[in-house]
Design a protein around this motif. Structure first.
Motif, mmCIF file in Angstrom:
data_model
loop_
_atom_site.group_PDB
_atom_site.id
_atom_site.type_symbol
_atom_site.label_atom_id
_atom_site.label_comp_id
_atom_site.label_asym_id
_atom_site.label_seq_id
_atom_site.Cartn_x
_atom_site.Cartn_y
_atom_site.Cartn_z
ATOM 1 N N ILE A 15 0.833 -1.202 0.000
ATOM 2 C CA ILE A 15 0.000 0.000 0.000
ATOM 3 C C ILE A 15 0.874 1.261 0.000
ATOM 4 C CG2 ILE A 15 -1.613 1.359 1.405
ATOM 5 C CD1 ILE A 15 -2.882 -1.371 2.209
ATOM 6 N N ASP A 16 1.966 1.228 0.745
ATOM 7 C CA ASP A 16 2.859 2.383 0.838
ATOM 8 C C ASP A 16 3.731 2.568 -0.403
ATOM 9 O OD1 ASP A 16 1.805 2.893 3.335
ATOM 10 O OD2 ASP A 16 3.477 1.982 4.431
ATOM 11 N N GLY A 17 3.654 1.625 -1.346
ATOM 12 C CA GLY A 17 4.380 1.769 -2.601
ATOM 13 C C GLY A 17 5.796 1.237 -2.605
ATOM 14 N N LYS A 18 6.161 0.447 -1.599
ATOM 15 C CA LYS A 18 7.507 -0.132 -1.587
ATOM 16 C C LYS A 18 7.706 -1.053 -2.795
ATOM 17 C CE LYS A 18 10.822 -2.748 1.117
ATOM 18 N NZ LYS A 18 11.173 -3.274 2.434
ATOM 19 N N TYR A 19 6.641 -1.743 -3.178
ATOM 20 C CA TYR A 19 6.681 -2.626 -4.344
ATOM 21 C C TYR A 19 5.779 -2.044 -5.421
ATOM 22 C CZ TYR A 19 8.477 -5.736 -0.752
ATOM 23 O OH TYR A 19 9.200 -6.260 0.277
ATOM 24 N N LYS A 20 6.312 -1.917 -6.608
ATOM 25 C CA LYS A 20 5.535 -1.414 -7.738
ATOM 26 C C LYS A 20 4.694 -2.548 -8.333
ATOM 27 C CE LYS A 20 8.834 2.152 -9.130
ATOM 28 N NZ LYS A 20 9.635 2.162 -7.946
ATOM 29 N N ILE A 21 3.650 -2.193 -9.059
ATOM 30 C CA ILE A 21 2.830 -3.194 -9.733
ATOM 31 C C ILE A 21 3.726 -4.012 -10.658
ATOM 32 C CG2 ILE A 21 0.943 -3.538 -11.380
ATOM 33 C CD1 ILE A 21 -0.370 -1.055 -10.194
ATOM 34 N N ASN A 22 3.575 -5.308 -10.626
ATOM 35 C CA ASN A 22 4.342 -6.290 -11.408
ATOM 36 C C ASN A 22 5.785 -6.452 -10.936
ATOM 37 O OD1 ASN A 22 2.150 -6.994 -13.059
ATOM 38 N ND2 ASN A 22 2.539 -5.220 -14.353
ATOM 39 N N ALA A 66 0.429 -7.030 -7.214
ATOM 40 C CA ALA A 66 -0.669 -6.860 -8.165
ATOM 41 C C ALA A 66 -1.257 -5.466 -8.131
ATOM 42 C CB ALA A 66 -1.780 -7.883 -7.873
ATOM 43 N N ARG A 67 -1.108 -4.769 -7.011
ATOM 44 C CA ARG A 67 -1.659 -3.422 -6.909
ATOM 45 C C ARG A 67 -0.962 -2.654 -5.797
ATOM 46 N NH1 ARG A 67 -7.596 -4.604 -4.353
ATOM 47 N NH2 ARG A 67 -6.892 -5.511 -2.408
ATOM 48 N N LEU A 68 -1.116 -1.347 -5.846
ATOM 49 C CA LEU A 68 -0.490 -0.491 -4.841
ATOM 50 C C LEU A 68 -1.369 -0.275 -3.631
ATOM 51 C CD1 LEU A 68 1.167 2.189 -7.126
ATOM 52 C CD2 LEU A 68 2.231 0.230 -6.027
ATOM 53 N N ALA A 69 -2.660 -0.141 -3.837
ATOM 54 C CA ALA A 69 -3.550 0.135 -2.722
ATOM 55 C C ALA A 69 -4.965 -0.275 -3.085
ATOM 56 C CB ALA A 69 -3.511 1.616 -2.375
ATOM 57 N N THR A 70 -5.828 -0.278 -2.086
ATOM 58 C CA THR A 70 -7.231 -0.621 -2.322
ATOM 59 C C THR A 70 -8.076 0.628 -2.346
ATOM 60 O OG1 THR A 70 -7.544 -0.936 0.056
ATOM 61 C CG2 THR A 70 -7.068 -2.885 -1.260
#
Length: 70
Positions: A15-22, A66-70
């Motif tokens: 959610i915090d963006g540490k991992y980017k989508i894919n 798969a996603r950054l946040a809900t």
């Protein structure tokens, strides 16, 4: 429960963006060392994240954001 801590930490990092989508997440072995837990605990936490659509799994290729946040 240990797996809840692992799941919550990874979910927050996604959610915090540490991992980017894919982007690939660390390997099970790396996560086991990081959290000092068993492979079963990591698989359970990651399985929950997959069920919640935060990540998806590629057989032989690891776990992927798969996603950054809900």
């Amino acid at each position: 429960m240990k797996y809840e801590t692992v799941k919550q930490t990874l979910r927050n990092e996604i959610i915090d963006g540490k991992y980017k989508i894919n982007e690939k997440l660390p390997t099970e072995s790396e996560l086991m060392k990081r959290f000092d837990v068993s492979r079963y605990t990591i698989r359970r936490a990651v399985g929950d994240l997959e069920n919640e659509h935060y990540i998806y799994r590629i057989q032989g290729g690891g776990d992927v954001c798969a996603r950054l946040a809900t």
